[in-house]
Design a protein around this motif. Structure first.
Motif, PDB file in Angstrom:
ATOM      1  N   ILE A 319      34.383  17.004  26.130  1.00 19.64           N
ATOM      2  CA  ILE A 319      34.495  15.740  25.408  1.00 19.64           C
ATOM      3  C   ILE A 319      35.313  15.894  24.131  1.00 19.64           C
ATOM      4  N   PHE A 320      35.039  16.937  23.346  1.00 19.12           N
ATOM      5  CA  PHE A 320      35.574  17.005  21.989  1.00 19.12           C
ATOM      6  C   PHE A 320      36.792  17.903  21.821  1.00 19.12           C
ATOM      7  N   ASN A 321      36.951  18.935  22.622  1.00 20.43           N
ATOM      8  CA  ASN A 321      38.068  19.857  22.418  1.00 20.43           C
ATOM      9  C   ASN A 321      39.409  19.148  22.550  1.00 20.43           C
ATOM     10  N   GLY A 322      40.184  19.197  21.487  1.00 21.20           N
ATOM     11  CA  GLY A 322      41.513  18.599  21.482  1.00 21.20           C
ATOM     12  C   GLY A 322      41.546  17.091  21.425  1.00 21.20           C
ATOM     13  N   ALA A 323      40.393  16.452  21.204  1.00 22.83           N
ATOM     14  CA  ALA A 323      40.350  14.985  21.220  1.00 22.83           C
ATOM     15  C   ALA A 323      40.453  14.361  19.833  1.00 22.83           C
ATOM     16  N   ALA A 324      40.424  15.161  18.774  1.00 29.89           N
ATOM     17  CA  ALA A 324      40.508  14.654  17.401  1.00 29.89           C
ATOM     18  C   ALA A 324      39.433  13.604  17.110  1.00 29.89           C
ATOM     19  N   ILE A 325      38.224  13.878  17.588  1.00 32.60           N
ATOM     20  CA  ILE A 325      37.084  12.986  17.349  1.00 32.60           C
ATOM     21  C   ILE A 325      36.205  13.636  16.282  1.00 32.60           C
ATOM     22  N   PRO A 326      36.083  13.034  15.102  1.00 32.27           N
ATOM     23  CA  PRO A 326      35.230  13.633  14.064  1.00 32.27           C
ATOM     24  C   PRO A 326      33.772  13.654  14.505  1.00 32.27           C
ATOM     25  N   HIS A 327      33.205  14.841  14.555  1.00 31.54           N
ATOM     26  CA  HIS A 327      31.829  14.946  15.037  1.00 31.54           C
ATOM     27  C   HIS A 327      31.073  16.017  14.267  1.00 31.54           C
ATOM     28  N   LEU A 328      29.764  15.921  14.336  1.00 31.57           N
ATOM     29  CA  LEU A 328      28.885  16.838  13.621  1.00 31.57           C
ATOM     30  C   LEU A 328      27.812  17.319  14.590  1.00 31.57           C
ATOM     31  N   VAL A 329      27.820  18.614  14.860  1.00 33.56           N
ATOM     32  CA  VAL A 329      26.806  19.213  15.725  1.00 33.56           C
ATOM     33  C   VAL A 329      25.639  19.668  14.852  1.00 33.56           C
ATOM     34  N   VAL A 330      24.432  19.202  15.161  1.00 32.28           N
ATOM     35  CA  VAL A 330      23.246  19.548  14.374  1.00 32.28           C
ATOM     36  C   VAL A 330      22.267  20.312  15.273  1.00 32.28           C
ATOM     37  N   PRO A 331      22.118  21.619  15.065  1.00 34.08           N
ATOM     38  CA  PRO A 331      21.144  22.385  15.862  1.00 34.08           C
ATOM     39  C   PRO A 331      19.710  21.977  15.491  1.00 34.08           C
ATOM     40  N   LEU A 332      18.875  21.817  16.485  1.00 25.98           N
ATOM     41  CA  LEU A 332      17.474  21.438  16.286  1.00 25.98           C
ATOM     42  C   LEU A 332      16.569  22.477  16.934  1.00 25.98           C
ATOM     43  N   GLY A 333      15.389  22.637  16.373  1.00 26.39           N
ATOM     44  CA  GLY A 333      14.433  23.575  16.934  1.00 26.39           C
ATOM     45  C   GLY A 333      14.042  23.205  18.348  1.00 26.39           C
ATOM     46  N   GLN A 334      13.792  24.201  19.157  1.00 30.54           N
ATOM     47  CA  GLN A 334      13.491  23.987  20.571  1.00 30.54           C
ATOM     48  C   GLN A 334      12.306  23.047  20.783  1.00 30.54           C
ATOM     49  N   ARG A 354      19.757  15.066   6.717  1.00 37.83           N
ATOM     50  CA  ARG A 354      20.341  15.909   5.670  1.00 37.83           C
ATOM     51  C   ARG A 354      21.749  16.351   6.042  1.00 37.83           C
ATOM     52  N   ALA A 355      21.950  16.734   7.303  1.00 38.67           N
ATOM     53  CA  ALA A 355      23.281  17.161   7.740  1.00 38.67           C
ATOM     54  C   ALA A 355      24.275  16.001   7.677  1.00 38.67           C
ATOM     55  N   LEU A 356      23.830  14.829   8.098  1.00 42.13           N
ATOM     56  CA  LEU A 356      24.703  13.654   8.061  1.00 42.13           C
ATOM     57  C   LEU A 356      25.128  13.313   6.648  1.00 42.13           C
ATOM     58  N   TRP A 357      24.161  13.239   5.746  1.00 37.92           N
ATOM     59  CA  TRP A 357      24.493  12.824   4.391  1.00 37.92           C
ATOM     60  C   TRP A 357      25.350  13.873   3.693  1.00 37.92           C
ATOM     61  N   THR A 358      25.100  15.160   3.960  1.00 45.91           N
ATOM     62  CA  THR A 358      25.936  16.218   3.367  1.00 45.91           C
ATOM     63  C   THR A 358      27.390  16.047   3.822  1.00 45.91           C
ATOM     64  N   ARG A 359      27.581  15.761   5.102  1.00 53.09           N
ATOM     65  CA  ARG A 359      28.941  15.592   5.626  1.00 53.09           C
ATOM     66  C   ARG A 359      29.585  14.316   5.084  1.00 53.09           C
TER      67      ARG A 359
END
Length: 365
Positions: A319-334, A354-359
């Motif tokens: 989906i994202f590789n080479g697509a120039a789509i600004p995105h934020l991956v947020v790892p979450l606990g299992q 927190r990750a969203l607002w920081t970005r």
């Protein structure tokens, strides 16, 4: 002659079942299954293995009974199976209350039909969700957005961060203060406009944003949810959808049995999966362009429960590789999920907020 024909048919079916069981290895599964938010990936693999064993067992039974099955008995069995399908459909329609819809009219928050998008929330009401023991309260204002309380309708003339997606961004199972939208509003001091609607696909989210965004005078940013576990909805024709060429299609009614089939037989052809990838990639690009045209910041939120499976990682890259789509991956606990539910819990929403607002703060400063 009839007896021989019945035996030959039974043997052919048994051999076909054995061939299917042998073919359903890990490589075949990776090519024909999409991750599903309803069914965890380890459950999917367990279902596949159980189905392989059942296919082998059924084939063995048919081979052992092949000499005893004549044409008449075979026809009788086939007729019994065919008659069981409509009977099961009627029972499931009555029990679920869906009436061929992709959504249940009795689920909270209540929804109503929409000819373009499929459904939207019933406006101007608050209610607790009986699905959970703690009964989280959902308040929907007169515009169909989730708000903190019924006496605080959203002001579309004020600066706002918009959230577009489905039940994850809506905050299903959580009160407003614990949801990602409530927490971003608290961290930023900017009003959060929660446009997310339960069970939406990416197509529906795009259609909703396209309708609602022009009504906001000062949009600051738009957060769009994406996760590979929701891509399956792009292949669900029981809702409006947009294909990879950008054409809108109306919903077509499906059987209630299809919902059961989604869990038991979640298989798709390679062409269908490629279509879902192309459609989602195009939709995200279109949403980004739509947001930028209004002078706001687009950001695609990608929550990832750890450990991320190889199939999910590959789809995300497609989906994202080479697509120039600004995105934020947020790892979450299992295990950061609601008890007995696949939705993120308050810890996961806190991490996303927190990750969203920081970005967003970094990009807007």
């Amino acid at each position: 002659m009839l007896r021989w024909a019945g035996q030959a048919l039974t043997g052919a079916v048994a051999l076909l079942l054995l061939a299917m069981a042998l073919r359903m290895n890990r490589d075949w599964t990776d090519r024909h299954l999409l991750p599903d938010i309803i069914v965890p990936s380890d459950w999917l693999m367990m279902i596949v293995q159980v189905e392989r064993l059942l296919l082998v067992a059924l084939a063995a039974v048919l081979l052992l009974a092949m000499r005893r099955i004549g044409a008449r008995r075979g026809i009788a069995i086939a007729m019994a199976v065919l008659l069981a399908l409509p009977a099961s459909e009627l029972v499931m329609q009555y029990a679920s209350g869906r009436k061929g819809q992709a959504w249940n009219p009795s689920d909270e928050p209540l929804r109503r039909a929409d000819p373009l998008i499929g459904w939207t929330y019933t406006p101007s009401r608050c209610a607790g969700d009986p699905e959970y023991a703690w009964r989280p309260v959902y308040c929907i204002d007169g515009q169909g957005y989730r708000v903190a309380s019924s006496d605080m309708p959203f002001d579309r003339a004020a600066p706002a961060i918009l959230f577009v997606g489905e039940s994850i961004l809506f905050g299903k199972g959580l009160n407003w203060r614990d949801s990602v939208t409530g927490q971003v509003q608290e961290l930023s001091g900017i009003a959060s406009a929660n446009l997310a609607v339960n069970a939406y696909s990416l197509s529906q989210g795009f259609l909703h944003l396209k309708r609602e965004l022009p009504r906001f005078r000062r949009p600051v940013a738009v957060v769009i949810l994406f996760t590979p576990s929701l891509m399956m909805r792009e292949l669900d024709r029981n809702r409006p959808w947009i294909d990879s060429a950008g054409h809108w299609h109306r919903a077509t009614g499906t059987w209630a049995l299809s919902h059961l089939g989604r869990v038991l037989f979640p298989y798709h052809g390679a062409a269908a999966i490629d279509e879902a990838v192309a459609a989602d990639r195009r939709l995200l690009r279109a949403e980004v362009a739509l947001v930028r045209a209004r002078g706001a910041r687009p950001l695609v939120l990608v929550p990832v429960f750890q450990p991320e499976g190889p199939r999910e990682r590959a789809l995300r890259a497609a989906i994202f590789n080479g697509a120039a789509i600004p995105h934020l991956v947020v790892p979450l606990g299992q295990h950061w999920r609601l008890p007995g539910d696949s939705h993120p819990d308050a810890r996961a929403h806190r991490m996303m907020a927190r990750a969203l607002w920081t970005r967003l703060r970094t990009e807007t400063s």
